[in-house]
Design an enzyme around this catalytic site. Sequence first.
Site, PDB file in Angstrom:
ATOM      1  N   ARG A 126       0.707  -1.136  -0.019  1.00 33.81           N
ATOM      2  CA  ARG A 126      -0.036  -0.124  -0.285  1.00 33.81           C
ATOM      3  C   ARG A 126       0.793   1.287  -0.038  1.00 33.81           C
ATOM      4  NH1 ARG A 126      -3.018  -3.576   3.558  1.00 33.81           N
ATOM      5  NH2 ARG A 126      -2.022  -2.927   5.217  1.00 33.81           N
ATOM      6  N   CYS A 146       0.468  20.726  -9.816  1.00 33.24           N
ATOM      7  CA  CYS A 146      -0.712  20.547  -9.577  1.00 33.24           C
ATOM      8  C   CYS A 146      -1.145  19.306  -9.622  1.00 33.24           C
ATOM      9  CB  CYS A 146      -1.383  21.272 -11.054  1.00 33.24           C
ATOM     10  SG  CYS A 146      -1.151  22.947 -11.230  1.00 33.24           S
ATOM     11  N   ARG A 166      -4.325  18.399  -6.748  1.00 33.34           N
ATOM     12  CA  ARG A 166      -4.618  19.708  -5.842  1.00 33.34           C
ATOM     13  C   ARG A 166      -5.358  20.883  -6.702  1.00 33.34           C
ATOM     14  NH1 ARG A 166      -1.718  24.342  -6.497  1.00 33.34           N
ATOM     15  NH2 ARG A 166       0.029  24.231  -7.720  1.00 33.34           N
TER      16      ARG A 166
END
Length: 264
Positions: A126, A146, A166
């Site tokens: 993970r 970004c 974001r």
Amino acid sequence: MHQYHDLLERILSDGAEKHDRTGTGTLSVFGHQMRFNLGAGFPLVTTKRLPLKAIVHELLWFLRGDTNIKYLHDHGVTIWDEWADANGDLGPVYGYQWRSWPTPDGGHIDQIANVIDMIKRNPDSRRLIVTAWNPADVEKMALPPCHCLFQFYVVNGKLSCQLYQRSADVFLGVPFNIASYALLTMMVAQVTGLKPGEFVHSFGDVHLYSNHVEQARLQLTRAPRSLPTMTLNPDVKDIFAFRYEDFALAGYDPHPHIKAEVAV
């Protein structure tokens, strides 16, 4: 590509007016997710023509660890010109963070090589994550990342990727981002002996610039067409060995290009 049209429609109907760094103004929503089954076709927007050459060369440029626009210019790509300095440099942006993340002891971490090795050794991990958001370097970057973090996930012999973005320019940037990370997922799947699964695109502030509203409305009048197919050269087994000639797009029949100005 109804997923993309649904996002445009949500922003136009529910978006809040917000001021932004560029002074242009936006309609914005916070938190959205799109999912693309990469077995159902290559997710390249069909309701306007996209320049695949620029998308592919930008991704190869990231994977080179490059942060100067010379490589892009050598291949006729100008999408980063507005942010480069007089020498063509952008500071420690995506490629640097992906391939040479600096460590406190003066070393560097190749996140791309590491994540590919981990997928091969421990596909159930993970921790299959690559991040471009380095707080220590953000102020040195011409444009902070970004699309800032992505995670791989392996199940039933298929590789999926989730991107967290974001900040997202939904009209100009997002179609590029979808295609770029879908292609990256296919490339990583090939070099790790897996099949492509899903590309999951998760957003923070996803926005439509005020000078793109009419273009978005025009795009929404166009019916999406069948997705094209993307084929990779099966002989390439090293993520860093891919070249532009190793990608073949077939069946791309888009509507005409829609012109819009980038907000810098």
